[in-house]
Scaffold this active site. Structure first.
Site, short mmCIF file in Angstrom:
data_model
loop_
_atom_site.label_atom_id
_atom_site.label_comp_id
_atom_site.label_asym_id
_atom_site.label_seq_id
_atom_site.Cartn_x
_atom_site.Cartn_y
_atom_site.Cartn_z
N LEU A 172 98.75 -100.24 -41.78
CA LEU A 172 99.65 -99.27 -41.14
C LEU A 172 100.67 -98.69 -42.13
O LEU A 172 101.38 -97.75 -41.78
CB LEU A 172 100.35 -99.92 -39.94
CG LEU A 172 99.44 -100.25 -38.75
CD1 LEU A 172 100.23 -100.95 -37.64
CD2 LEU A 172 98.76 -99.01 -38.20
N ARG A 173 100.74 -99.27 -43.32
CA ARG A 173 101.51 -98.71 -44.45
C ARG A 173 103.02 -98.70 -44.28
O ARG A 173 103.72 -98.22 -45.17
CB ARG A 173 101.04 -97.28 -44.77
CG ARG A 173 99.56 -97.15 -45.10
CD ARG A 173 99.20 -97.84 -46.40
NE ARG A 173 97.83 -97.54 -46.81
CZ ARG A 173 96.97 -98.45 -47.23
NH1 ARG A 173 97.32 -99.72 -47.32
NH2 ARG A 173 95.76 -98.10 -47.61
N HIS A 207 90.19 -111.93 -48.65
CA HIS A 207 89.56 -110.77 -49.30
C HIS A 207 88.73 -111.37 -50.43
O HIS A 207 89.27 -111.75 -51.48
CB HIS A 207 90.66 -109.83 -49.82
CG HIS A 207 90.18 -108.72 -50.69
ND1 HIS A 207 90.38 -107.40 -50.37
CD2 HIS A 207 89.53 -108.71 -51.87
CE1 HIS A 207 89.87 -106.63 -51.32
NE2 HIS A 207 89.35 -107.42 -52.25
N HIS A 225 85.98 -108.00 -44.34
CA HIS A 225 85.02 -106.98 -44.78
C HIS A 225 83.83 -107.50 -45.60
O HIS A 225 83.65 -107.16 -46.76
CB HIS A 225 85.71 -105.85 -45.55
CG HIS A 225 86.80 -106.25 -46.51
ND1 HIS A 225 86.65 -107.23 -47.46
CD2 HIS A 225 88.07 -105.77 -46.66
CE1 HIS A 225 87.78 -107.32 -48.16
NE2 HIS A 225 88.65 -106.46 -47.68
N ASN A 233 87.00 -100.70 -51.18
CA ASN A 233 86.91 -102.05 -51.72
C ASN A 233 86.79 -103.06 -50.58
O ASN A 233 87.71 -103.16 -49.79
CB ASN A 233 88.16 -102.35 -52.55
CG ASN A 233 88.02 -103.62 -53.35
OD1 ASN A 233 86.91 -104.09 -53.57
ND2 ASN A 233 89.13 -104.19 -53.77
N ASP A 279 89.36 -102.08 -41.28
CA ASP A 279 89.93 -101.88 -42.62
C ASP A 279 90.44 -100.44 -42.75
O ASP A 279 90.33 -99.82 -43.82
CB ASP A 279 88.95 -102.22 -43.73
CG ASP A 279 89.65 -102.44 -45.08
OD1 ASP A 279 90.89 -102.33 -45.14
OD2 ASP A 279 88.95 -102.72 -46.07
O1 DOR Z 1 89.49 -100.25 -49.74
C1 DOR Z 1 90.44 -100.98 -49.52
N1 DOR Z 1 91.65 -100.50 -49.26
N2 DOR Z 1 90.26 -102.31 -49.56
C2 DOR Z 1 91.28 -103.16 -49.48
O2 DOR Z 1 91.05 -104.35 -49.52
C3 DOR Z 1 92.67 -102.67 -49.37
C4 DOR Z 1 92.70 -101.33 -48.77
C5 DOR Z 1 94.02 -100.63 -48.91
O3 DOR Z 1 95.07 -101.27 -48.69
O4 DOR Z 1 94.03 -99.43 -49.19
#
Ligand code: DOR
Length: 429
Positions: free
Chosen positions: A59-60, A177, A230, A276, A303
């Protein structure tokens, strides 16, 4: 509080019925219910499912409110049919203290569109050096039960062991992870013939599988709960199957994008497809779908990883990994699992609501559609198809890997404890 009479919905894809929603709960289910004072919701032809639960949402907020906020991400979630999302800890500051997890939890309460359930970091600052205040986060108002350094692997095996021992005391779970960092230095995409041809550094399947193998042994030894974030490779599915057959308390999730897309997406060097762990091969996708169908993989988790334009629309190597997921997750599952005959509607409810709620120990979500239960529900039109337009998304970011793709299934309504957050396919607030 408004009473709603949902007319003619098919609970879990079964026979059509009327669902009366009153005082936050399902009051009754039956044929031809009439309640003059209730607001009617025409649900003819729609499937009713329990509100979806996401174990993995970025959610940043705090820190990157230009990419997403708790409120915009909550709205995207509600539009996707979610009633609860776990907010990942890789914010700025990192959610590694009771103070930060309580802040995120309060922001979720204020937005009031889904239950925002904070995930606590395993290690201070996600640095992989010292354990964070796990007990204080568990005891906080946010009542954290899921701990993850997602974005980073808890690579030190001794630290991982201690984290598993610690969370066991309060029935928590470490969500790993799985990425052996020494094997992914500079990695850009799945390692194989294609990465060699495209000249992009490879991320080998073994980097994920090595950590899963190690961690299921640790979880079995300690007797604690491990969740694998994931999962992306066929080998990982095999390892999980083996660990579960041995009685290890391990659960796992797969993302919608790993169920649908492959490393072929990297051919055009469009960084919207950089993620990722990376998109893998057709064989991996088939194994992930089979693993989700037979329950080896417990849950679909988005994710959802919003990124601002300047972090995403650059050269592949410079772009941040991650893609949006909340608003299209159910549609991707309909396409990859339901329309292929791999899952029925009860199966979708199980993998997207019941099991993720159980893993996160959320008592009010993932419940049966039955009288007396909390009215956390979604209504889906399975016959609708639409082309994804990133400009129309509720997320503050635009990095959808499904842009321009036609997908099935439209969420028509979402109810959070009896209050509609989405009606007629539109956010209510
Ligand atoms: O692709 C990804 N983005 N994998 C992650 O594990 C973190 C995530 C992100 O926070 O942007």
């Amino acid at each position: 509080m408004t009473t709603y009479l949902i007319k003619g919905a098919r609970p879990l894809g079964g026979d059509a019925a009327d669902i009366l929603v009153k005082d936050g709960r399902i009051a009754s289910i039956g044929d031809s219910l009439t309640v003059p004072s209730a607001e009617m919701v025409d649900a003819a032809g729609l499937i009713a499912l329990p509100g979806l639960v996401d174990l993995h949402t970025h959610l940043r907020e705090p820190g990157r409110e230009d990419a997403e906020t708790v409120e915009t991400g909550s709205r995207a979630a509600a539009l996707g049919g979610f009633t609860a999302v776990h907010a990942m800890a890789n914010t700025d500051p990192v959610a590694d203290t009771a103070g930060v997890v309580e802040q995120v939890w309060r922001l979720g309460e204020q937005a009031g569109l889904v239950d925002v359930v904070p995930v606590g970091a395993v290690t201070v600052g996600l640095k992989g050096e010292r354990l964070a205040e796990l007990g204080a986060m568990a005891d906080s108002a946010a009542r954290v039960r899921v701990f993850s350094d997602d974005g980073h692997c808890v690579a030190d095996p001794a630290l991982m062991r201690r984290a598993l021992e610690y969370v066991k005391a309060f029935d928590g779970v470490v969500a790993q992870h799985a990425e052996e960092p020494r094997l992914t230095v500079g990695a850009q995409m799945h390692e194989g013939d294609r990465s060699a041809r495209l000249g992009l550094t490879g991320w080998p399947a073994a980097a994920e599988e090595a950590i899963i193998a190690r961690d299921v042994l640790l979880a079995g030894h300690v007797g604690a709960r491990l969740h694998v974030c994931h999962v992306s490779t066929a080998g990982s599915v095999e390892l999980l199957r083996w660990a579960k057959s041995r009685g290890v308390q391990v659960t796992a999730e797969v993302t919608p994008h790993h169920l649908l897309l492959t490393d072929a997406c990297a051919e055009g060097y469009d960084p919207v497809f950089k993620v990722n762990p990376p998109l893998r091969t057709d064989e991996d996708v088939a194994a992930l779908r089979a693993g989700l169908a037979d329950g080896t993989i417990d849950a679909v988790a988005t994710d959802h990883a919003p990124h601002a334009v300047e972090d995403k629309e650059s050269e592949w190597a410079q772009a941040r990994p991650g893609m949006l997921g909340l608003e299209q997750a159910l549609s991707v599952v309909v396409e990859t699992m339901v329309e292929t005959g791999l899952l029925d509607w009860p199966g979708v409810a199980d993998r997207m609501s019941v099991r993720p709620a159980a893993i996160g120990r959320l008592s009010g979500h993932g419940r049966p559609i039955a009288p007396g239960e909390p009215a956390n529900l979604l209504l889906l039109d399975p016959s609708s198809r639409a082309v994804v337009d990133p400009a129309a998304l509720a997320s503050r970011s635009r990095n959808s890997p499904y842009a321009g793709r036609e997908l099935p299934g439209r969420v028509v309504a979402t109810f959070l404890r009896g209050v509609p957050t989405v009606l007629d396919g539109k956010a209510v607030r």
